[in-house]
Write an enzyme that holds these catalytic residues in place. Structure first.
Site, PDB file in Angstrom:
ATOM      1  N   HIS A   1       0.854  -1.196   0.000  1.00 20.08           N
ATOM      2  CA  HIS A   1       0.000   0.000   0.000  1.00 20.08           C
ATOM      3  C   HIS A   1       0.881   1.234   0.000  1.00 20.08           C
ATOM      4  O   HIS A   1       1.940   1.230   0.632  1.00 20.08           O
ATOM      5  CB  HIS A   1      -0.902   0.011   1.242  1.00 20.08           C
ATOM      6  CG  HIS A   1      -2.059   0.925   1.104  1.00 20.08           C
ATOM      7  ND1 HIS A   1      -1.981   2.270   1.377  1.00 20.08           N
ATOM      8  CD2 HIS A   1      -3.320   0.692   0.663  1.00 20.08           C
ATOM      9  CE1 HIS A   1      -3.145   2.819   1.129  1.00 20.08           C
ATOM     10  NE2 HIS A   1      -3.990   1.895   0.693  1.00 20.08           N
TER      11      HIS A   1
ATOM     12  N   ASP B   1      -7.913  -5.518   0.384  1.00 20.33           N
ATOM     13  CA  ASP B   1      -8.446  -6.366  -0.684  1.00 20.33           C
ATOM     14  C   ASP B   1      -8.052  -7.831  -0.560  1.00 20.33           C
ATOM     15  O   ASP B   1      -8.573  -8.671  -1.280  1.00 20.33           O
ATOM     16  CB  ASP B   1      -7.967  -5.840  -2.054  1.00 20.33           C
ATOM     17  CG  ASP B   1      -8.656  -4.548  -2.406  1.00 20.33           C
ATOM     18  OD1 ASP B   1      -9.843  -4.415  -2.074  1.00 20.33           O
ATOM     19  OD2 ASP B   1      -8.007  -3.667  -2.991  1.00 20.33           O
TER      20      ASP B   1
HETATM   21  N1  CMC Z   1       3.833  -7.620  -5.017  1.00 19.87           N
HETATM   22  C1  CMC Z   1       5.164  -7.626  -5.273  1.00 19.87           C
HETATM   23  N2  CMC Z   1       5.954  -6.549  -5.137  1.00 19.87           N
HETATM   24  C2  CMC Z   1       5.380  -5.420  -4.715  1.00 19.87           C
HETATM   25  C3  CMC Z   1       4.012  -5.346  -4.428  1.00 19.87           C
HETATM   26  C4  CMC Z   1       3.228  -6.509  -4.590  1.00 19.87           C
HETATM   27  N3  CMC Z   1       1.919  -6.501  -4.322  1.00 19.87           N
HETATM   28  N4  CMC Z   1       3.702  -4.090  -4.036  1.00 19.87           N
HETATM   29  C5  CMC Z   1       4.850  -3.391  -4.077  1.00 19.87           C
HETATM   30  N5  CMC Z   1       5.868  -4.216  -4.483  1.00 19.87           N
HETATM   31  C6  CMC Z   1       7.284  -3.850  -4.614  1.00 19.87           C
HETATM   32  C7  CMC Z   1       7.523  -3.015  -5.849  1.00 19.87           C
HETATM   33  O1  CMC Z   1       7.819  -3.819  -6.963  1.00 19.87           O
HETATM   34  C8  CMC Z   1       8.686  -2.152  -5.421  1.00 19.87           C
HETATM   35  O2  CMC Z   1       9.827  -2.961  -5.453  1.00 19.87           O
HETATM   36  P1  CMC Z   1      11.284  -2.306  -5.813  1.00 19.87           P
HETATM   37  O3  CMC Z   1      11.578  -1.345  -4.701  1.00 19.87           O
HETATM   38  O4  CMC Z   1      12.210  -3.471  -5.874  1.00 19.87           O
HETATM   39  O5  CMC Z   1      11.121  -1.637  -7.150  1.00 19.87           O
HETATM   40  C9  CMC Z   1       8.390  -1.875  -3.949  1.00 19.87           C
HETATM   41  O6  CMC Z   1       7.600  -3.000  -3.496  1.00 19.87           O
HETATM   42  C10 CMC Z   1       7.602  -0.585  -3.694  1.00 19.87           C
HETATM   43  O7  CMC Z   1       6.390  -0.651  -4.420  1.00 19.87           O
HETATM   44  P2  CMC Z   1       5.753   0.543  -5.254  1.00 19.87           P
HETATM   45  O8  CMC Z   1       5.031  -0.047  -6.440  1.00 19.87           O
HETATM   46  O9  CMC Z   1       6.800   1.569  -5.516  1.00 19.87           O
HETATM   47  O10 CMC Z   1       4.728   1.100  -4.211  1.00 19.87           O
HETATM   48  P3  CMC Z   1       3.530   2.084  -4.525  1.00 19.87           P
HETATM   49  O11 CMC Z   1       3.252   2.798  -3.263  1.00 19.87           O
HETATM   50  O12 CMC Z   1       3.801   2.898  -5.743  1.00 19.87           O
HETATM   51  O13 CMC Z   1       2.321   1.078  -4.891  1.00 19.87           O
HETATM   52  C11 CMC Z   1       0.512  -0.403  -4.672  1.00 19.87           C
HETATM   53  C12 CMC Z   1       1.345   0.679  -3.997  1.00 19.87           C
HETATM   54  C13 CMC Z   1      -0.717  -0.690  -3.822  1.00 19.87           C
HETATM   55  C14 CMC Z   1       0.047   0.073  -6.046  1.00 19.87           C
HETATM   56  C15 CMC Z   1       1.391  -1.687  -4.824  1.00 19.87           C
HETATM   57  O14 CMC Z   1       1.791  -2.143  -3.556  1.00 19.87           O
HETATM   58  C16 CMC Z   1       0.669  -2.792  -5.582  1.00 19.87           C
HETATM   59  O15 CMC Z   1       0.696  -2.802  -6.802  1.00 19.87           O
HETATM   60  N6  CMC Z   1      -0.018  -3.747  -4.842  1.00 19.87           N
HETATM   61  C17 CMC Z   1      -0.789  -4.772  -5.520  1.00 19.87           C
HETATM   62  C18 CMC Z   1      -2.143  -4.220  -5.947  1.00 19.87           C
HETATM   63  C19 CMC Z   1      -3.078  -4.033  -4.767  1.00 19.87           C
HETATM   64  O16 CMC Z   1      -3.237  -4.903  -3.924  1.00 19.87           O
HETATM   65  N7  CMC Z   1      -3.752  -2.877  -4.752  1.00 19.87           N
HETATM   66  C20 CMC Z   1      -4.753  -2.549  -3.730  1.00 19.87           C
HETATM   67  C21 CMC Z   1      -4.338  -1.398  -2.869  1.00 19.87           C
HETATM   68  S1  CMC Z   1      -5.358  -1.250  -1.386  1.00 19.87           S
HETATM   69  C22 CMC Z   1      -6.920  -0.836  -1.970  1.00 19.87           C
HETATM   70  C23 CMC Z   1      -6.968   0.463  -2.667  1.00 19.87           C
HETATM   71  O17 CMC Z   1      -6.639   1.488  -2.087  1.00 19.87           O
HETATM   72  O18 CMC Z   1      -7.372   0.484  -3.827  1.00 19.87           O
END
Ligand code: CMC
Length: 435
Positions: A312, A369
């Protein structure tokens, strides 16, 4: 309490030999702000912050999140208390008005909502023009836009009476719309709301009742549905809410603005994640992949596989909503007499992830989720309906945030700057002269 002005840091920005003193703005809790409004006029620079990792788009009194402590509060009230003691419509009023309603005001609001759940026959027609296989979020966004055409007396964003009417109409009609989207996909006749029946009971009955049969489920079904809606009701400036505010900042009406929120919510990184989690768990089961092997795929960046329902932007410890949902999942499945191997797989995947360095180092925990889909599935909703259910829950938050935006005296149309990195000036070349 707000931090005293003298306790706030003094912020000076040096650009070459010019020093710019930036004003600070205190938060009652969480990060204080620094006002960068004079940046461009004073220095010629603009701020760049992709994904708004550090940028506040507004001040807000509605929802507070502490991502490190796993805290979520609506108008100061902890989510754990609201989830167990309140009701969805009460929470909707709290978010929009700022205070818990007294018994009289709550009843009056519930009665008003009850009166407007009905959709006219003309409106009901719109469901039959959508293909049965249309994704429910496509139909939902369209239906909310259509409301702007059906209720022209509630469109003026600057008329408080019109905004109040649009608020009630949207909250009242949304369960009916979502139940109709489901019934249309199933090929079943659309039912009418039953006056006097409670909000979630009406919704569930309109969704699931079959011809000639009574719809009867234990109370735990309704309580869980109401709780899930409360848990989703607001989440400060997330992607869909920011979209609603941005669209509304152009003084687009409430329906058009919320419809934009529905579009944003449909994405798998946002509200679409609950559907994606179920698909992921089914994939693990159907391909007989062990949770450990699946995690190897997730950690291999080239695979493009993510652990859906984990991670998140704000929560860097357990999402407090996920903790409540996880607790409910076992209880609801037990009460409904449902045994779901996907729940067992979810538990296993969570255990493996929480003890894996990749997730520990990145502070990735289950989000709301991760377990919601399992409960919705036990209730009988197909995966494609999970995100519309998220939208039903998030509706009061979108409305509350839009209403706060529209009366904000410092409000301006949202219009970000950019840093242009394309070609500088060049002259047009006629097509016959191009290489
Ligand atoms: N699985 C694998 N790796 C992950 C995941 C995941 N679910 N989430 C983040 N990472 C990794 C990402 O690849 C990155 O790695 P690195 O530093 O090596 O490049 C690191 O963790 C930081 O992630 P980020 O993508 O920079 O983080 P963000 O804050 O931009 O994204 C997020 C947040 C929710 C989009 C992301 O965690 C994600 O894609 N999660 C899966 C989708 C999900 O469950 N979404 C629902 C969110 S809660 C409900 C809502 O608010 O809608």
């Amino acid at each position: 309490m707000a931090k005293a002005k003298q306790d706030l840091p003094r912020v000076r920005l040096e650009v070459d030999d010019k020093a710019l003193e930036l004003a600070t703005i205190p938060a009652t809790q969480g990060n204080h702000g620094v006002v960068v409004t004079p940046l461009m006029s004073q220095t010629g620079l603009v701020a760049l912050d992709p994904g708004f990792l550090n940028t506040a788009a507004c001040t807000s009194e509605i929802t507070f999140i502490d991502g490190d402590q796993g805290i979520l509060r609506y108008r100061g009230y902890p989510i754990e208390q609201l989830a167990t003691q309140s009701s969805f419509l009460e929470v909707a009023l709290l978010l929009m008005k700022g205070e818990l309603p007294n018994a009289h005001d709550l009843e009056a609001f519930e009665t008003r909502i009850d009166k407007h759940m009905y959709l006219s026959d003309d409106f009901r027609q719109i469901f039959s023009v959508m293909p049965r296989r249309a994704h429910p979020m496509a139909t939902l966004g369209a239906a909310i836009n259509m409301m702007a055409g059906f209720y022209p007396e509630s469109l003026d964003p600057l008329d408080p009476a019109a905004v109040n009417l649009a608020t009630v109409l949207m909250l009242a009609k949304m369960p009916t719309v979502i139940s109709y989207i489901y019934r249309r996909a199933q090929g079943n006749a659309l039912l009418y709301p039953r006056p006097g029946q409670n909000y979630v009971e009406n919704f569930a009955r309109m969704t699931f009742q079959l011809p000639g049969e009574k719809f009867e489920v234990p109370d735990v079904f309704y309580r869980a549905l109401d709780t899930l809606l409360i848990l989703h009701a607001d989440h400060e400036q997330n992607c869909s809410t920011s979209s609603v505010r941005m669209i509304g900042s152009a003084q687009a009406n409430l329906y058009m603005s919320v419809s934009g929120g529905v579009s944003a919510l449909s994405g798998p990184l946002h509200g679409g994640a609950n559907e994606a989690v179920l698909n992921m768990l089914s994939y693990i089961r159907d391909n007989e992949i062990s949770p450990k092997d699946f995690m190897t795929q997730v950690k291999d960046k080239r695979s493009g596989v993510k652990l859906m329902g984990f991670g998140h932007r704000v929560y860097k410890s357990y999402d407090p909503r996920a903790a409540i949902v996880k607790e409910q999942a076992d209880a609801v499945l037990d009460a409904l007499g449902v045994k779901d191997e996907l729940l067992d797989i979810a538990h296993e995947v969570e255990q493996v992830a929480l003890s894996d360095d990749y997730f520990i180092e990145r502070r990735l925990y289950p989000n709301v989720d991760f377990y919601t889909g399992i409960i919705y599935r036990a209730m009988g909703f197909p995966a494609s309906m999970f995100t519309p259910l998220f939208a039903l829950g998030r509706l009061p938050g979108w409305i509350a945030q839009w209403r706060e935006m529209i009366v904000d005296p410092s409000g301006k149309i949202g219009r970000p700057r950019q840093i242009y990195v394309g070609e500088p000036h060049r002259d047009y070349v006629p097509v016959e002269k191009r290489p």
